[in-house]
Design a protein around this motif. Structure first.
Motif, PDB file in Angstrom:
ATOM      1  N   LEU A 488    -157.294 -55.803 -95.302  1.00  0.00           N
ATOM      2  CA  LEU A 488    -156.676 -56.120 -94.009  1.00  0.00           C
ATOM      3  C   LEU A 488    -156.705 -54.917 -93.069  1.00  0.00           C
ATOM      4  N   GLU A 489    -156.447 -53.740 -93.624  1.00  0.00           N
ATOM      5  CA  GLU A 489    -156.494 -52.524 -92.805  1.00  0.00           C
ATOM      6  C   GLU A 489    -157.925 -52.259 -92.326  1.00  0.00           C
ATOM      7  N   LEU A 490    -158.906 -52.538 -93.185  1.00  0.00           N
ATOM      8  CA  LEU A 490    -160.307 -52.353 -92.806  1.00  0.00           C
ATOM      9  C   LEU A 490    -160.675 -53.286 -91.652  1.00  0.00           C
ATOM     10  N   ILE A 491    -160.246 -54.551 -91.754  1.00  0.00           N
ATOM     11  CA  ILE A 491    -160.530 -55.521 -90.678  1.00  0.00           C
ATOM     12  C   ILE A 491    -159.879 -55.063 -89.367  1.00  0.00           C
ATOM     13  N   ASN A 492    -158.617 -54.653 -89.436  1.00  0.00           N
ATOM     14  CA  ASN A 492    -157.907 -54.199 -88.234  1.00  0.00           C
ATOM     15  C   ASN A 492    -158.559 -52.962 -87.627  1.00  0.00           C
ATOM     16  N   TRP A 493    -158.960 -52.041 -88.478  1.00  0.00           N
ATOM     17  CA  TRP A 493    -159.596 -50.798 -88.021  1.00  0.00           C
ATOM     18  C   TRP A 493    -160.882 -51.103 -87.257  1.00  0.00           C
ATOM     19  N   MET A 494    -161.693 -52.022 -87.819  1.00  0.00           N
ATOM     20  CA  MET A 494    -162.963 -52.346 -87.181  1.00  0.00           C
ATOM     21  C   MET A 494    -162.744 -53.106 -85.877  1.00  0.00           C
ATOM     22  N   GLU A 495    -161.700 -53.928 -85.798  1.00  0.00           N
ATOM     23  CA  GLU A 495    -161.398 -54.623 -84.537  1.00  0.00           C
ATOM     24  C   GLU A 495    -160.976 -53.633 -83.459  1.00  0.00           C
ATOM     25  N   LYS A 496    -160.186 -52.633 -83.839  1.00  0.00           N
ATOM     26  CA  LYS A 496    -159.775 -51.616 -82.877  1.00  0.00           C
ATOM     27  C   LYS A 496    -160.958 -50.767 -82.428  1.00  0.00           C
ATOM     28  N   SER A 497    -161.878 -50.513 -83.367  1.00  0.00           N
ATOM     29  CA  SER A 497    -163.063 -49.719 -83.014  1.00  0.00           C
ATOM     30  C   SER A 497    -163.903 -50.430 -81.964  1.00  0.00           C
ATOM     31  N   LYS A 498    -163.956 -51.772 -82.037  1.00  0.00           N
ATOM     32  CA  LYS A 498    -164.725 -52.546 -81.061  1.00  0.00           C
ATOM     33  C   LYS A 498    -164.160 -52.401 -79.653  1.00  0.00           C
ATOM     34  N   THR A 499    -162.839 -52.332 -79.574  1.00  0.00           N
ATOM     35  CA  THR A 499    -162.188 -52.275 -78.260  1.00  0.00           C
ATOM     36  C   THR A 499    -161.957 -50.845 -77.790  1.00  0.00           C
ATOM     37  N   GLY A 500    -162.412 -49.897 -78.584  1.00  0.00           N
ATOM     38  CA  GLY A 500    -162.268 -48.498 -78.206  1.00  0.00           C
ATOM     39  C   GLY A 500    -160.920 -47.905 -78.553  1.00  0.00           C
ATOM     40  N   GLY A 501    -160.100 -48.656 -79.262  1.00  0.00           N
ATOM     41  CA  GLY A 501    -158.792 -48.139 -79.649  1.00  0.00           C
ATOM     42  C   GLY A 501    -158.911 -47.171 -80.814  1.00  0.00           C
ATOM     43  N   SER A 502    -157.847 -46.477 -81.116  1.00  0.00           N
ATOM     44  CA  SER A 502    -157.856 -45.522 -82.227  1.00  0.00           C
ATOM     45  C   SER A 502    -156.678 -45.824 -83.136  1.00  0.00           C
ATOM     46  N   SER A 503    -156.807 -45.440 -84.365  1.00  0.00           N
ATOM     47  CA  SER A 503    -155.739 -45.674 -85.330  1.00  0.00           C
ATOM     48  C   SER A 503    -155.029 -44.372 -85.638  1.00  0.00           C
ATOM     49  N   GLU A 504    -153.713 -44.459 -85.736  1.00  0.00           N
ATOM     50  CA  GLU A 504    -152.931 -43.265 -85.990  1.00  0.00           C
ATOM     51  C   GLU A 504    -153.008 -42.867 -87.465  1.00  0.00           C
ATOM     52  N   GLN A 505    -152.632 -41.615 -87.729  1.00  0.00           N
ATOM     53  CA  GLN A 505    -152.642 -41.153 -89.118  1.00  0.00           C
ATOM     54  C   GLN A 505    -151.525 -41.853 -89.890  1.00  0.00           C
ATOM     55  N   LYS A 506    -151.813 -42.242 -91.127  1.00  0.00           N
ATOM     56  CA  LYS A 506    -150.828 -42.959 -91.923  1.00  0.00           C
ATOM     57  C   LYS A 506    -150.631 -42.260 -93.262  1.00  0.00           C
ATOM     58  N   MET A 507    -149.505 -42.557 -93.858  1.00  0.00           N
ATOM     59  CA  MET A 507    -149.187 -41.976 -95.162  1.00  0.00           C
ATOM     60  C   MET A 507    -149.417 -43.038 -96.239  1.00  0.00           C
ATOM     61  N   TRP A 508    -150.676 -43.150 -96.676  1.00  0.00           N
ATOM     62  CA  TRP A 508    -150.977 -44.131 -97.713  1.00  0.00           C
ATOM     63  C   TRP A 508    -150.478 -43.637 -99.061  1.00  0.00           C
ATOM     64  N   ASP A 509    -149.928 -44.556 -99.878  1.00  0.00           N
ATOM     65  CA  ASP A 509    -149.496 -44.145-101.218  1.00  0.00           C
ATOM     66  C   ASP A 509    -150.692 -44.125-102.169  1.00  0.00           C
ATOM     67  N   THR A 510    -150.467 -43.619-103.366  1.00  0.00           N
ATOM     68  CA  THR A 510    -151.576 -43.411-104.309  1.00  0.00           C
ATOM     69  C   THR A 510    -152.230 -44.725-104.730  1.00  0.00           C
ATOM     70  N   LYS A 511    -151.446 -45.812-104.831  1.00  0.00           N
ATOM     71  CA  LYS A 511    -152.028 -47.103-105.232  1.00  0.00           C
ATOM     72  C   LYS A 511    -152.960 -47.643-104.156  1.00  0.00           C
ATOM     73  N   PHE A 512    -152.543 -47.477-102.892  1.00  0.00           N
ATOM     74  CA  PHE A 512    -153.411 -47.912-101.798  1.00  0.00           C
ATOM     75  C   PHE A 512    -154.716 -47.129-101.827  1.00  0.00           C
ATOM     76  N   LEU A 513    -154.625 -45.814-101.973  1.00  0.00           N
ATOM     77  CA  LEU A 513    -155.815 -44.961-101.963  1.00  0.00           C
ATOM     78  C   LEU A 513    -156.712 -45.257-103.165  1.00  0.00           C
ATOM     79  N   LYS A 514    -156.106 -45.534-104.318  1.00  0.00           N
ATOM     80  CA  LYS A 514    -156.899 -45.861-105.513  1.00  0.00           C
ATOM     81  C   LYS A 514    -157.710 -47.129-105.271  1.00  0.00           C
ATOM     82  N   ASN A 515    -157.068 -48.159-104.722  1.00  0.00           N
ATOM     83  CA  ASN A 515    -157.771 -49.415-104.458  1.00  0.00           C
ATOM     84  C   ASN A 515    -158.799 -49.264-103.344  1.00  0.00           C
ATOM     85  N   ALA A 516    -158.486 -48.428-102.350  1.00  0.00           N
ATOM     86  CA  ALA A 516    -159.453 -48.162-101.286  1.00  0.00           C
ATOM     87  C   ALA A 516    -160.688 -47.469-101.857  1.00  0.00           C
ATOM     88  N   GLY A 517    -160.474 -46.549-102.782  1.00  0.00           N
ATOM     89  CA  GLY A 517    -161.597 -45.865-103.427  1.00  0.00           C
ATOM     90  C   GLY A 517    -162.471 -46.810-104.225  1.00  0.00           C
TER      91      GLY A 517
END
Length: 582
Positions: A488-517
């Protein structure tokens, strides 16, 4: 008139096993006697479908007492006894023909196969006395690991064609039963500490519970005390003693034991196989080769010896191949691995080594063509294993080709569709991949994994609305929530990239980062079979996920580990390839 056979059983809470056991023997016996020691599940309900001779017996820690109670209720001329987690496989033989074949025989030894691995061909074979005349002279002895004692060995026959197959138990169930047996054996040994049979069983239970130090004195005593008149127990005591010494790292002692046993029992295949394993462990590969070759020459040993299926065939060839590989003889190693697979395609371990040997010499496409021409390729588990290897090395289109001929295998249909869909996605055939993945049912074990790859395929097709809906559905499954959040975050990020928006820095927890990896690792294997230079969608998706990971202060560690793993994988393969060419 033909002699009648009664099956006797003692049971407690065996609803999951009893039906399969009784189905296997129902046509072979004239009477079934079941003694229940306190079931609280559907055991009795199932038993009543097969017999009305069901009795209750209060359990007080004595197996022989319960079995002897069952004997008192039996009217057949012969007694067969089984446990509920066993099945009888008579093949082309029959119990009736057996018990009427030789009137001088009063009891029969039957082989029992105890599974040691996942495939049906991985088991230890023992001989057990499970069939005997119901003439009043034979009663069970021993509170635990009860036995029928027949004084005259000439009256004992061997029925090699009628096999008892023990069910493969879960580790939890095995440990529960071993814990129960251990407590009973300790009590029995306290009253009869010099009994070598009890000491043997106590040693085996400790060894199987991962306590070799506790097992060792009992196995040593059993092996030293038992004579060849009790070879049915002395040979397994020897085998387990060697394994125990190996587990403790006392390799030289174990080797000396193998050498002594080789002189006394030269036809005992498993001793030569274990000797090879010990020398292999010591990295003395030339000597190990000699022991494995002897095991192969031995073949299946006489039935009186406990025997690990394959120790004189596919297992020995596998280890023989490994030793030749370590000695730099890749061609001999290849032949040995192939011999192991031809004998037993269900034992897939040799395919890993064979695959790397072939890949070090030939291009990946030729290797697949070579393997597809082999008879063992018909085994779908083997083909699936090779497909995974290709995918790991970055050839998803070859991984797909591994399985395209197996799609019609009904027993593996869903698993095959899952992998065909996955490999289709990462080889650029997105629509085909979606078609396969959508056939994976929600009730199946593979559904959650299939959903992840389906969402990735939708993202790669820029079908963001469908991808978001699928990710939200996945989010409702607790076990997949983090994967869904990443997507979901990937989809949102790519939608913002299309419109020229930027995403703020976030504090992802270790489980999120593990699954992202993990998802990043899937995307890194994307390699279209027919790449289109103008298609940069994968780069956009991959770079977006990298940016998401990097947007967290600790995300760089996830990326660093991802690239370290990729480099190490390449380095390991290059080391293998270079080593094979020297």
């Amino acid at each position: 008139m033909k002699d009648t056979v009664t099956l006797t059983m003692i049971v407690k809470n065996e609803a999951t096993n009893l039906e399969a056991c009784l189905n296997s023997v129902n046509e072979q016996v004239d009477e079934i006697v079941i003694v229940d020691t306190g079931s609280t599940d559907d055991t009795l309900l199932i038993a009543r479908r097969y017999t009305d001779k069901i009795y209750h017996y209060p359990w007080h820690g004595d197996f022989s007492a319960a079995r002897n109670f069952a004997l008192e209720k039996a009217s057949g001329e012969w007694i067969l006894y089984l446990d509920a987690d066993e099945k009888l496989n008579t093949g082309n033989s029959s119990l009736k023909d057996l018990v009427n074949s030789d009137k001088s025989i009063e009891a029969y030894l039957l082989p029992i196969h105890n599974p040691t691995g996942d495939s049906n061909s991985e088991y230890n074979r023992f001989l057990v006395l499970r069939l005997f005349k119901n003439n009043g002279r034979y009663r069970f002895q021993g509170k635990i690991h009860e036995q029928i004692i027949v004084e005259d060995p000439k009256s004992i026959g061997l029925a090699e064609e009628i096999v008892i197959e023990h069910k493969r138990l879960s580790s939890q169930e095995r440990n529960r039963k071993r814990g129960r047996n251990l407590n009973l054996l300790k009590k029995a040994c306290a009253d009869d500490s010099d009994n070598p049979f009890l000491r043997y069983y106590l040693g085996v239970e400790w060894l199987m519970l991962g306590k070799p130090t506790k097992a060792l004195p009992h196995l040593q005593y059993a092996y030293q005390t038992l004579t060849d008149n009790h070879l049915l127990f002395r040979s397994p005591a020897l085998r387990y003693l060697i394994i125990c010494l190996k587990t403790l790292g006392r390799l030289d002692e174990a080797i000396c034991l193998c050498m002594e046993a080789d002189l006394r029992y030269p036809e005992y295949t498993d001793i030569h196989y274990l000797g090879g394993i010990l020398f292999e462990e010591k990295k003395e590969y030339e000597i190990a080769v000699k022991w494995f070759n002897q095991a192969i020459l031995d073949g299946t040993p006489p039935a009186v010896y406990i025997h690990m299926n394959g120790s004189g065939s596919f297992l020995a060839y596998y280890h023989l191949g490994y030793c030749h590989e370590k000695l730099g003889r890749s061609e001999s190693a290849r032949k040995n691995y192939e011999q192991a697979l031809e004998i037993n395609p269900c034992y897939i371990y040799p395919v890993y080594n064979l695959f790397l040997i072939l890949l070090a010499q030939y291009d990946p496409g030729y290797v697949l063509k070579y393997l597809k021409e082999k008879i063992y390729w018909q085994n779908i588990n083997l083909a699936t294993t090779v497909a995974r290897l290709y995918n790991t090395l970055g050839y998803p289109y070859l991984a797909y080709q591994c399985l395209e001929d197996h799609e019609s295998k009904e027993d593996k249909a869903e698993e095959c569709r899952f992998y065909l869909g996955k490999y289709s996605v990462y080889s650029g055939r997105l629509q085909q991949g979606l078609k396969y993945l959508q056939q994976v049912t929600e009730e199946g074990d593979l559904y959650r994994r299939a959903a992840v790859h389906r969402i990735i395929a939708l993202i790669l097709q820029d079908r963001q609305t469908e991808a978001k809906a699928a990710a939200l559905k996945l989010w409702r499954i607790p076990e997949s929530r983090y994967k869904a959040l990443v997507l979901l975050e990937l989809i949102n990020w790519m939608e913002k990239s299309k419109t020229g928006g930027s995403s703020e820095q976030k504090m992802w927890d270790t489980k999120f980062l593990k699954n992202a990896g993990e998802i990043l690792n899937h995307l890194s294997r994307y390699l279209p079979e027919f790449p289109a230079p103008s298609n940069n969608r994968i780069s956009q998706v991959y770079n977006s996920l990298e940016s998401i990971i990097n947007s967290s202060a600790s995300g760089y560690r996830t990326l660093l580990q991802h690239y370290r793993d990729k480099i190490q994988g390449v380095r390991s393969f290059l080391d293998y390839k270079i080593g094979a060419e020297i």
